[in-house]
Design a protein around this motif. Structure first.
Motif, PDB file in Angstrom:
ATOM      1  N   LYS A  13       1.128  -3.092 -22.166  1.00 46.65           N
ATOM      2  CA  LYS A  13      -0.021  -3.346 -22.592  1.00 46.65           C
ATOM      3  C   LYS A  13      -0.346  -4.430 -22.624  1.00 46.65           C
ATOM      4  CE  LYS A  13      -2.389   0.979 -22.677  1.00 46.65           C
ATOM      5  NZ  LYS A  13      -2.620   2.029 -23.447  1.00 46.65           N
ATOM      6  N   PRO A  14      -0.952  -5.272 -22.064  1.00 47.67           N
ATOM      7  CA  PRO A  14      -2.286  -5.447 -21.637  1.00 47.67           C
ATOM      8  C   PRO A  14      -1.723  -4.914 -19.629  1.00 47.67           C
ATOM      9  CG  PRO A  14      -2.456  -7.038 -21.973  1.00 47.67           C
ATOM     10  CD  PRO A  14      -1.690  -7.410 -22.673  1.00 47.67           C
ATOM     11  N   VAL A  15      -2.074  -3.615 -19.195  1.00 47.76           N
ATOM     12  CA  VAL A  15      -1.364  -3.852 -18.159  1.00 47.76           C
ATOM     13  C   VAL A  15      -2.167  -4.242 -17.025  1.00 47.76           C
ATOM     14  CG1 VAL A  15      -0.763  -2.024 -16.305  1.00 47.76           C
ATOM     15  CG2 VAL A  15      -0.737  -1.265 -18.527  1.00 47.76           C
ATOM     16  N   MET A  16      -1.101  -5.089 -16.411  1.00 49.81           N
ATOM     17  CA  MET A  16      -1.584  -5.441 -14.819  1.00 49.81           C
ATOM     18  C   MET A  16      -1.627  -4.811 -13.853  1.00 49.81           C
ATOM     19  SD  MET A  16      -3.134  -8.279 -15.955  1.00 49.81           S
ATOM     20  CE  MET A  16      -3.556  -8.827 -17.724  1.00 49.81           C
ATOM     21  N   PRO A  17      -3.109  -4.782 -12.961  1.00 51.02           N
ATOM     22  CA  PRO A  17      -3.045  -3.612 -12.147  1.00 51.02           C
ATOM     23  C   PRO A  17      -2.183  -4.175 -10.524  1.00 51.02           C
ATOM     24  CG  PRO A  17      -5.179  -4.194 -12.678  1.00 51.02           C
ATOM     25  CD  PRO A  17      -4.143  -4.954 -13.352  1.00 51.02           C
ATOM     26  N   ASP A  18      -1.967  -5.019 -10.234  1.00 52.41           N
ATOM     27  CA  ASP A  18      -0.618  -5.746  -9.295  1.00 52.41           C
ATOM     28  C   ASP A  18       0.352  -5.066  -9.695  1.00 52.41           C
ATOM     29  OD1 ASP A  18      -2.404  -6.788  -7.854  1.00 52.41           O
ATOM     30  OD2 ASP A  18      -2.089  -8.840  -7.921  1.00 52.41           O
ATOM     31  N   ASP A  19       1.386  -5.860 -11.260  1.00 47.36           N
ATOM     32  CA  ASP A  19       2.111  -5.523 -11.968  1.00 47.36           C
ATOM     33  C   ASP A  19       2.556  -3.856 -11.964  1.00 47.36           C
ATOM     34  OD1 ASP A  19       3.362  -7.634 -12.709  1.00 47.36           O
ATOM     35  OD2 ASP A  19       3.367  -6.611 -14.989  1.00 47.36           O
ATOM     36  N   LEU A  20       1.352  -2.869 -11.441  1.00 44.34           N
ATOM     37  CA  LEU A  20       1.789  -1.908 -11.839  1.00 44.34           C
ATOM     38  C   LEU A  20       2.352  -1.427 -10.925  1.00 44.34           C
ATOM     39  CD1 LEU A  20       1.988   1.121 -13.642  1.00 44.34           C
ATOM     40  CD2 LEU A  20      -0.580   0.827 -13.125  1.00 44.34           C
TER      41      LEU A  20
ATOM     42  N   ARG B 203       5.849   1.379  -6.286  1.00 43.30           N
ATOM     43  CA  ARG B 203       5.919   0.589  -5.694  1.00 43.30           C
ATOM     44  C   ARG B 203       7.658   1.206  -5.318  1.00 43.30           C
ATOM     45  NH1 ARG B 203       4.043   3.696  -1.846  1.00 43.30           N
ATOM     46  NH2 ARG B 203       6.342   4.037  -0.947  1.00 43.30           N
ATOM     47  N   HIS B 204       8.310   0.054  -5.936  1.00 45.98           N
ATOM     48  CA  HIS B 204       9.421  -0.118  -6.635  1.00 45.98           C
ATOM     49  C   HIS B 204      10.118   1.139  -6.443  1.00 45.98           C
ATOM     50  CE1 HIS B 204      12.954  -2.565  -7.585  1.00 45.98           C
ATOM     51  NE2 HIS B 204      13.290  -1.212  -8.840  1.00 45.98           N
ATOM     52  N   ILE B 205       9.538   2.505  -7.367  1.00 50.10           N
ATOM     53  CA  ILE B 205      10.666   3.557  -7.835  1.00 50.10           C
ATOM     54  C   ILE B 205      10.315   4.580  -6.500  1.00 50.10           C
ATOM     55  CG2 ILE B 205      10.373   5.925  -9.714  1.00 50.10           C
ATOM     56  CD1 ILE B 205       8.998   3.128 -11.646  1.00 50.10           C
ATOM     57  N   LEU B 206       8.980   4.531  -5.814  1.00 53.30           N
ATOM     58  CA  LEU B 206       9.374   5.109  -4.874  1.00 53.30           C
ATOM     59  C   LEU B 206       9.943   5.275  -4.065  1.00 53.30           C
ATOM     60  CD1 LEU B 206       4.940   6.338  -4.715  1.00 53.30           C
ATOM     61  CD2 LEU B 206       6.617   7.774  -5.637  1.00 53.30           C
TER      62      LEU B 206
ATOM     63  N   ARG C 184       0.941  -0.932  -0.123  1.00 53.48           N
ATOM     64  CA  ARG C 184      -0.044  -0.286   0.205  1.00 53.48           C
ATOM     65  C   ARG C 184       0.719   1.138   0.229  1.00 53.48           C
ATOM     66  NH1 ARG C 184      -5.614  -0.231   0.932  1.00 53.48           N
ATOM     67  NH2 ARG C 184      -5.508   1.412   2.146  1.00 53.48           N
ATOM     68  N   GLY C 185       0.194   2.370  -0.806  1.00 56.10           N
ATOM     69  CA  GLY C 185       1.158   3.880  -0.466  1.00 56.10           C
ATOM     70  C   GLY C 185       0.672   4.807  -0.408  1.00 56.10           C
ATOM     71  N   HIS C 186       0.725   5.658   0.424  1.00 55.78           N
ATOM     72  CA  HIS C 186      -0.247   6.844   0.812  1.00 55.78           C
ATOM     73  C   HIS C 186       0.365   8.285  -1.041  1.00 55.78           C
ATOM     74  CE1 HIS C 186       3.721   8.696   2.211  1.00 55.78           C
ATOM     75  NE2 HIS C 186       4.214   7.279   1.793  1.00 55.78           N
ATOM     76  N   GLU C 187       1.629   8.237  -1.441  1.00 56.09           N
ATOM     77  CA  GLU C 187       1.676   9.125  -2.381  1.00 56.09           C
ATOM     78  C   GLU C 187       0.348   9.469  -3.525  1.00 56.09           C
ATOM     79  OE1 GLU C 187       3.402   6.934  -2.184  1.00 56.09           O
ATOM     80  OE2 GLU C 187       5.206   7.469  -1.288  1.00 56.09           O
TER      81      GLU C 187
END
Ligand code: ADP
Ligand code: MG
Length: 649
Positions: free
Chosen positions: A627-634, A639-642, A522-525
């Motif tokens: 695409k197709p982008v899987m929501p989990d993947d995204l 998270r990884h980038i942040l 989960r995130g908050h950004e």
């Protein structure tokens, strides 16, 4: 003309010499036979010799002259008493004799006869010389030209053959002269025209005109030669063709070049065909992906909101399963049309093969033996290992289908220098080093007609439900995207070999560190989300918000820039479609960077890395996902980038 006067009596000798000199001849005198012989080394054309001389008589001098200088003519001078001797002298080679007493006129007439005879001889000799010279000239012309030339008589026998013909046939004169041309060139027992072949020589004998024919000749070792023959008539005084001159040009090389040219053209047409099918398939798949993303995304949302015992859950699961299968199919199409994003890294082809071995064995079953023969050297190519594995799986699946009763599947790797020669022969390739993966089976093979179409999407010879016809289309797409080549050799019942050529990277192996992705957190950004396709935008917004993020959404590139301006201090990350109206992703991101630099961006695209690359996106400040982008993947990527950014900030 120079004349030697041989007489022991001084008065006679000198009066003769004076007389001859007065008539314009060069003269010399000798007072004895020996003196005359000593004089023979000089330039003399005629000797006038008195027969009666002491010590050595005129006949002996004559004999000596004929022995040493047969070119010198001799006139004997005789008195009545020695007439018999003079006649005998004629037999010894004297040209003439003069009986004493003789008049001046008689002498000069005799000398002039010699002169005329000499001139005539000279003329004949120089004619003969020039004839011989021109013969030699013609001969050397015939021998010098590379073209094969033969002369053939009315019995179809070769009368003469030049060096070019001997070289062409690898035969010697004695193998050729006097033998029938059809026997030498074809090994036929009868003339070509009786064997159903065109014969230019025969036609020239018939009508006296020049003719041309194309044949396949054989040389001494039985090697075939493509030849063009030209026949020309040799005509006698009565206008009859008594022989034919035939030139035989080896056009094997020209023929080969023509075939190569045709091959290159075929390759080009094939490539264009694949390209246009690819564009079509890619376009459809791209649109489908957007729809499937919506179906899968919203379906997922419904599923997570549904109670475990909801009677509709089963149906929903079926819908999602079908959508996933459809997504898989569009993925295949995108791969074929090279519109899929790949992640090339330096990879050792040998390692890739080794790593899928187990899986392939399971795939092909127990009846088929898998052999792998790997090159000793490392074969480093820039490759997406997952994709190369996919290639091997697809080829192995086909091999399995081609060997229902078992057989051997061989995978071999090697390196190969593609040469100019290879390019000429195959019609493709670049002059450099390639890694080659060969995948061969001992199965039922295929005919030429099938082989020509196998890489087309949806081409299958398998029964309904068994083949999709996408396996090789995917192989083709992947290989092309790796800047490689794939081709197929096959014959019915003789098995099939696929060869894949991938450009070798010369630098040494350095495997990038494998990024193991964390599970979605989960995130908050705050996320700026720009996507013009509404269902996807809506889906993503919902998903991000479910995971605790704040989402500012934009409907196109321009809107994204506007929204960024207003919220620039709140936004932590941007998620953006690449292709959008009003401003595409790259343009929007450029504008955003000029407002505030350093905000990471994830681009979503259905298009290949090269298309994006040409639009100028660098990987430094952004990543691209397909695409197709899987929501989990995204979510994981965000998270990884942040997290990474948080660490460096
Ligand atoms: P599919 O396997 O679904 O038919 P592919 O694109 O993988 O589609 O292959 C297309 C066609 O090429 C096959 O239907 C078959 O006719 C032919 N083919 C491919 N590989 C082989 C092979 N190893 N041996 C014989 N035929 C083959
Ligand atoms: Mg297949």
């Amino acid at each position: 003309m120079k004349i030697l006067v041989v007489d022991d009596r001084k008065i006679d000798r000198e009066s003769l010499m004076d007389l001859l000199e007065a008539y314009g001849y060069a003269v010399a005198g000798a007072s004895s036979g020996q003196e005359a012989i000593d004089y023979l080394n000089n330039n003399i054309d005629l000797a006038l010799i008195d027969i009666v001389m002491p010590e050595m008589d005129g006949i002996e001098v004559l004999k000596a002259i004929k022995a040493f200088r047969p070119d010198i003519d001799v006139i004997l001078i005789t008195a009545y008493a020695t007439l018999e001797k003079a006649v005998a002298g004629l037999k010894e080679g004297a040209y003439d004799f003069l009986s004493k007493p003789f008049t001046h006129n008689e002498l000069i007439a005799a000398v002039e006869r010699v002169k005329e005879k000499k001139e005539l001889q000279m003329a004949v000799k120089s004619k003969e010389d020039s004839l011989r010279k021109s013969e030699r000239f013609l001969h050397s012309v015939l021998e010098s030209i590379g073209e094969a030339v033969v002369v053939i008589d009315r019995d179809m026998k070769i009368v003469s053959a030049n060096k070019g013909y001997k070289t062409q046939t690898k035969m010697l004169s004695e193998d050729i002269t006097g033998r029938h041309c059809y026997e030498i060139s074809h090994g036929y027992p009868k003339p070509c025209y009786l064997m159903g072949e065109d014969c230019a020589v025969m036609r020239t004998f018939d009508d006296g005109l020049a003719h041309t024919a194309i044949h396949i000749h054989k040389d001494k070792d039985g090697n075939p030669l493509f030849v063009e023959t030209n026949s020309y008539p040799l005509i006698d005084d009565k206008g009859k063709v008594y022989a034919v001159v035939e030139t035989i040009k080896d056009i094997t090389e020209i023929k080969k070049l023509e075939e190569e040219k045709q091959k290159i053209e075929e390759q080009l047409i094939q490539a264009q065909k694949m390209e246009s099918i690819g564009t079509l398939a890619g376009g459809i798949a791209h649109d489908f992906n957007n729809m499937l993303t919506a179906i899968l995304g919203f379906g997922g949302l419904i599923q997570s909101n549904m109670a475990e015992d909801d009677p509709n859950l089963l149906y929903l699961k079926e819908i999602l399963k079908a959508a996933e299968r459809a997504a898989h199919l569009t993925q295949g199409l995108l791969t074929f049309s090279r519109k899929q994003i790949i992640n090339p890294k330096p990879e050792n082809i040998n390692n890739i093969v080794a790593s899928v071995r187990k899986m392939l064995e399971r795939l092909i079953g127990e009846d088929i033996e898998l052999k792998t023969i790997l090159a000793d050297e490392e074969l480093i190519v820039m490759a997406d290992s997952g994709q190369i594995e996919q290639v091997l799986m697809n080829l192995a699946t086909n091999a399995r289908d081609a060997m229902p009763d078992g057989g051997i599947l061989t995978i071999m790797t090697e390196s190969l220098n593609i040469t100019q020669e290879f390019i000429r022969m195959h019609g493709y390739g670049e002059q450099r080093k390639y890694a080659v993966i060969s995948v061969s089976d001992t199965g039922k093979g295929m005919d030429e007609k099938t082989r020509k179409r196998i890489f087309e999407p949806f081409f299958t010879t398998k029964e309904l439900g068994r083949g999709t016809g996408l396996g090789l289309a995917i192989v083709y797409g992947i290989v092309k995207q790796h800047h490689g080549y794939v081709n197929c050799y096959s014959e019915p019942d003789r098995g099939t070999t696929f060869k894949i050529y991938l450009p070798l990277k010369s630098s040494t192996y350095s495997k990038d560190e494998e990024s193991t992705l964390p599970p979605p957190e989960r995130g908050h950004e705050t996320i700026l989300l720009a996507e013009d396709y509404e269902p996807i935008r809506k889906l993503m917004k919902d998903v991000f918000e479910m995971y605790g993020y704040t989402v500012i959404d934009a409907v196109d590139g321009m809107d994204a820039v506007d929204k960024f301006k207003r919220h620039k201090d709140d936004i932590d990350i941007i998620i953006m479609d690449v292709i959008m109206p009003r401003k595409n992703g790259k343009e929007a991101y450029d504008d955003i960077k000029s407002i505030k630099d350093g905000i990471p961006c994830i681009f979503m695209s259905g298009y290949s890395a090269d298309i994006i690359g040409s639009k100028g996106l660098s990987e430094k400040d952004s990543i691209i996902i397909s695409k197709p982008v899987m929501p989990d993947d995204l979510l994981r990527k965000i998270r990884h980038i942040l997290n990474a950014k948080g660490k460096t900030a």
